[in-house]
Every structure is written in structure tokens, then in C-alpha cells.
Design a protein around this motif. Structure first.
Motif, PDB file in Angstrom:
ATOM      1  N   VAL A 264     -31.474 -22.966-102.086  1.00  0.00           N
ATOM      2  CA  VAL A 264     -30.610 -23.439-103.115  1.00  0.00           C
ATOM      3  C   VAL A 264     -30.740 -25.096-102.941  1.00  0.00           C
ATOM      4  O   VAL A 264     -30.661 -25.728-103.977  1.00  0.00           O
ATOM      5  N   GLU A 265     -31.015 -25.614-101.960  1.00  0.00           N
ATOM      6  CA  GLU A 265     -31.123 -26.979-101.623  1.00  0.00           C
ATOM      7  C   GLU A 265     -32.490 -27.479-102.058  1.00  0.00           C
ATOM      8  O   GLU A 265     -32.973 -28.527-102.658  1.00  0.00           O
TER       9      GLU A 265
ATOM     10  N   TYR B 190     -23.267 -29.987 -85.385  1.00  0.00           N
ATOM     11  CA  TYR B 190     -22.778 -28.648 -85.354  1.00  0.00           C
ATOM     12  C   TYR B 190     -22.437 -28.296 -86.782  1.00  0.00           C
ATOM     13  O   TYR B 190     -21.725 -29.130 -87.714  1.00  0.00           O
ATOM     14  N   VAL B 191     -22.662 -27.148 -87.058  1.00  0.00           N
ATOM     15  CA  VAL B 191     -22.739 -26.644 -88.537  1.00  0.00           C
ATOM     16  C   VAL B 191     -22.076 -25.649 -88.851  1.00  0.00           C
ATOM     17  O   VAL B 191     -21.797 -25.162 -89.904  1.00  0.00           O
ATOM     18  N   GLY B 192     -21.066 -25.210 -87.770  1.00  0.00           N
ATOM     19  CA  GLY B 192     -20.224 -23.929 -88.113  1.00  0.00           C
ATOM     20  C   GLY B 192     -20.969 -22.774 -87.445  1.00  0.00           C
ATOM     21  O   GLY B 192     -21.966 -22.939 -87.090  1.00  0.00           O
ATOM     22  N   ASN B 193     -20.222 -21.707 -87.720  1.00  0.00           N
ATOM     23  CA  ASN B 193     -20.760 -20.512 -86.896  1.00  0.00           C
ATOM     24  C   ASN B 193     -21.053 -19.653 -87.939  1.00  0.00           C
ATOM     25  O   ASN B 193     -20.096 -18.982 -88.866  1.00  0.00           O
ATOM     26  N   PRO B 194     -22.371 -18.783 -88.171  1.00  0.00           N
ATOM     27  CA  PRO B 194     -22.891 -17.880 -89.238  1.00  0.00           C
ATOM     28  C   PRO B 194     -21.919 -16.720 -88.869  1.00  0.00           C
ATOM     29  O   PRO B 194     -21.764 -15.766 -90.025  1.00  0.00           O
TER      30      PRO B 194
ATOM     31  N   ALA C 170     -25.304 -22.779 -95.102  1.00  0.00           N
ATOM     32  CA  ALA C 170     -25.495 -23.769 -96.213  1.00  0.00           C
ATOM     33  C   ALA C 170     -25.346 -25.440 -95.635  1.00  0.00           C
ATOM     34  O   ALA C 170     -25.908 -26.176 -96.062  1.00  0.00           O
ATOM     35  N   HIS C 171     -24.234 -25.427 -94.659  1.00  0.00           N
ATOM     36  CA  HIS C 171     -24.151 -26.809 -93.956  1.00  0.00           C
ATOM     37  C   HIS C 171     -25.503 -27.269 -93.252  1.00  0.00           C
ATOM     38  O   HIS C 171     -26.102 -28.265 -93.430  1.00  0.00           O
TER      39      HIS C 171
ATOM     40  N   LYS D  15     -28.147 -30.340 -94.440  1.00  0.00           N
ATOM     41  CA  LYS D  15     -28.408 -31.296 -93.405  1.00  0.00           C
ATOM     42  C   LYS D  15     -29.967 -31.466 -93.096  1.00  0.00           C
ATOM     43  O   LYS D  15     -30.391 -32.455 -93.112  1.00  0.00           O
ATOM     44  N   MET D  16     -30.675 -30.311 -93.189  1.00  0.00           N
ATOM     45  CA  MET D  16     -31.828 -30.307 -92.898  1.00  0.00           C
ATOM     46  C   MET D  16     -32.593 -30.834 -94.001  1.00  0.00           C
ATOM     47  O   MET D  16     -33.773 -31.717 -93.636  1.00  0.00           O
ATOM     48  N   VAL D  17     -32.554 -30.696 -95.288  1.00  0.00           N
ATOM     49  CA  VAL D  17     -33.207 -31.242 -96.418  1.00  0.00           C
ATOM     50  C   VAL D  17     -33.084 -32.566 -96.515  1.00  0.00           C
ATOM     51  O   VAL D  17     -33.876 -33.425 -96.738  1.00  0.00           O
TER      52      VAL D  17
END
Length: 386
Positions: free
Chosen positions: A25-26, A159-163, A366-367, A371-373
Motif C-alpha cells: 500500500v505504501e 511501538y506500532v500496536g499489536n497484530p 499498517a503503522h 514508518k518503515m517506508v
């Protein structure tokens, strides 16, 4: 950009596949190459080796397959270096992945990102030296890891949340089967359900399932339903189920939790899944050398709890019956409280709400992808400016 991902087990395949979808998506032109599984292959890219060829658990299996393990590591290092991705993304599986990170950091300019950070807060804390040296960016799915890495070790993380929150939320949104339909589809009676989640590995099932069944069978007003794990045959379960009145359901763990009144659960992600479905539970984890493990838990492990529910909440939300404290009598007593003590049940459910609030909103892949991109674009801009 070109993304190389490495996972070593089924859960990593699941989480990495969601991350890959979010990366597309990104970055719609994203190219993927990976050591992974079928779910990652379904997203697209080039699979190099299946995680099933990497996954050896326990001291003896690892010892017996050392030559294969070292051969896989060598192949992986060479393949990453030859393909020259824009980033290497490691997913959990620290025994293998930290070795790869060390090589890539020492011999290439490829940035190393780690998604689902190694659980060094439980044990092997010394690995923080390797992480600081070899990992450029660390992405955490557990909120308490922020204090551990940043507060204790002064190493910044994301911290990106929990899948698991994403997976449960997506299921709940799409699921429409009623309790009657679920029971009819799976040959169940009208009695309320006690779910048994006895682990995903044969040793866990062997150690935990018999006592779980003996304890839960003391409640004849309830029916026992066992969640069959992927890769475990019905014949293997039958050795431990025997003649007891237990129904085994495969590939429907979330549906089972959606309709369960209570659950007995081994440690792991299943405890978190059970909590997010708001099913009162007891955490059961037997080991053949219970007193030794109990000693290690008191003196070696760095954490007070073993279940993700309690670790995230930072308090006892669910009872942990571990090692020498896991007995049929104690499981039975805990089930009695869960099923019939309304105030106790309510406190546990309130604890689930607090735990969920600490996890935050759904959207971890998604988070992380966003952030990675962004970090990669920033890195390449700096290189261009130079």
C-alpha cells in the motif's frame, strides 16, 4: 524498493504476510524476496526457502540438525548479500535472525529492521548488545517493551500496536455465525462450551492436555471443545483424548473462542487471543521437571509473569498455573471460580479491558509499514544529499 524478509515459524509467516500487504500500500512497486511460508507467497514475491525447513525446537532437535541449520544460515546470508535489497526485515525468530543481522551489518550497507522484537526481557538479556550493534530500527508489538528498551537500555524503538488486535478485530467484524449455527456445524450439544487450547507443539499437547481434560471433565453442565492446532493430526490428539467426551475442531480457533464461556490455555499468543475475545481463562503450562522450571522462573527469568495478558497489563489479570503449580486440583478450582463466581469473572473481564487499552488501536502492520517506508525514504534522501 526491494524488501528481503526472514521468518522461522507459522506465526512469523502470518505477521510478515500482513506487513508485506501493508508495504504494498505504501510502496506499490515493492519487490519481495524471503525465507518464509505460504501466506507470504500468496502476497507475492520470490520464496527462497520455506520456514518449515528452518524450524527446529528444543535442544536435541537443534543438536541433531546443526549441519542443516548452519547450511541454511550460510545460504541466507549469501542470498541477501547477492540480491542487495533496500532493507532486510527480520521477523521474530531471534536465534537465527540475530546471526543473519550480525553478518549483514558487518559485510554490507543494507539496513536491518526487526519487526516483532526479540523477547530478551524474559531471558537472554545479553542479546541487547547484538541488537544495538546490528539492528538499525526495532519495531515492537508489546507496549511494555518501550520502557525495557528505551528506559532500561537507552535503545530507541517504535511501538506500532499489536497484530493480534488486528486479526481479532477483523474476524469479529466479518463473523456472523450464531451460537446455534456454530454448534450445529461442528456437531456440538446445547451445553455451554469450555475451550481447550493446549498449544501448537506436540510436547506442549502431551504435557498439558491430559490434565486440562481431567480438570474440565468435572463440570458436566459444560461441553469440552479442543482447538486443533495446524500440523497436528487427529490421531496424535486421540492418544491423549482417549475415551473422554471431548470434541476436536480444526482451523476454527477464533470461532470457538467467540462462542466459549471459559478457556484453559497454554502460554503464548493464545492467551492474548482469548483475552481479546473476552473469554475468562486459566493459563496452564506443565513441564516434566516442574520444580526445576519453577526455580528457574523465580531466579533466572526477568519477568513476573509468563502470559501476555498479565505482562501487558503489568498485573495479574488471569491466574497462571505453571510448572509445579499446575495440578488437576488447581485447574479445577480456578475453573470453578471462572464459571460460578460472578464477581471474580467480572474482575477478569475488566482486566481484559485495561489490557486492551494498553495495546491501543488495531493497525499494527499498517503503522509499521508506514514508518518503515518513511525511514527508508529519509535514509535515501540523506545519501542523495551527500
Amino acid at each position: 524498493m526491494k524488501y528481503y524478509l526472514i521468518v522461522g515459524e507459522a506465526s512469523g509467516d502470518l505477521h510478515a504476510s500482513h506487513l508485506m500487504s501493508a508495504l504494498k500500500v505504501e510502496d506499490p512497486q515493492a519487490e519481495f524476496r524471503f525465507f518464509g511460508g505460504d501466506l507470504m507467497a500468496a502476497v507475492g514475491g520470490t520464496p527462497v526457502k520455506h520456514y518449515k525447513e528452518l524450524a527446529y525446537m528444543g535442544f536435541i532437535p537443534v543438536l541433531l540438525h546443526l549441519r542443516t541449520i548452519f547450511a541454511n544460515m550460510k545460504r541466507c546470508k549469501e542470498d541477501v548479500a547477492a540480491w542487495q535489497p533496500d532493507v532486510l526485515i527480520l521477523v521474530d525468530y531471534p536465534g537465527f535472525n540475530l546471526n543473519i543481522a550480525k553478518f549483514i551489518h558487518a559485510h554490507t550497507q543494507i539496513p536491518v529492521y526487526y519487526y516483532i522484537s526479540p523477547k530478551i526481557w524474559a531471558w537472554k538479556e545479553y542479546r541487547i548488545k547484538n541488537i544495538k550493534r546490528d539492528v538499525d530500527e526495532l519495531f515492537s508489538i508489546l507496549p511494555f517493551e518501550v520502557e525495557f528498551f528505551e528506559g532500561r537500555h537507552h535503545y530507541p524503538i517504535h511501538y506500532v500496536g499489536n497484530p493480534t488486535m488486528d486479526e481479532v478485530t477483523a474476524f469479529q467484524t466479518a463473523y456472523s455465525e450464531t451460537s446455534d449455527e456454530f454448534r450445529q456445524a461442528n456437531g456440538l450439544s446445547a451445553k455451554p462450551v469450555i475451550a481447550l487450547l493446549a498449544g501448537s507443539r506436540k510436547q506442549e499437547i502431551k504435557d498439558n492436555l491430559p490434565d486440562m481434560i481431567r480438570a474440565a471433565a468435572s463440570f458436566p453442565d459444560y461441553q469440552l471443545v479442543l482447538a486443533g492446532a495446524p500440523g497436528i493430526s487427529p490421531e496424535y490428539y486421540q492418544k491423549y483424548v482417549g475415551n473422554s467426551d471431548v470434541k476436536i475442531i480444526f482451523n476454527r480457533t477464533f470461532s470457538l473462542l467467540r462462542h466459549a464461556e471459559a478457556a484453559l490455555v497454554t502460554s503464548g499468543t493464545a492467551t492474548l487471543e482469548t483475552a481479546l475475545f473476552r473469554v475468562p481463562q486459566a493459563v496452564c503450562y506443565h513441564t516434566p521437571i516442574g520444580k526445576v522450571i519453577a526455580f528457574l522462573k523465580r531466579h533466572i527469568l526477568k519477568v513476573r509473569y509468563i502470559s501476555l495478558v498479565n505482562l501487558i497489563a503489568d498485573r495479574e489479570v488471569v491466574k497462571e498455573l505453571v510448572a509445579d503449580t499446575m495440578t488437576v486440583e488447581r485447574i479445577r478450582a480456578e475453573l470453578q471460580r471462572i464459571l460460578y463466581d460472578e464477581a471474580y469473572r467480572r474482575r477478569m473481564l475488566d482486566g481484559y479491558e485495561y489490557m486492551a487499552s494498553r495495546l491501543g488501536e488495531a493497525g499494527a502492520p499498517a503503522h509499521a509499514a508506514r514508518k518503515m517506508v518513511a525511514l527508508l525514504k529519509k535514509r535515501f534522501k540523506k545519501q542523495d544529499d551527500i
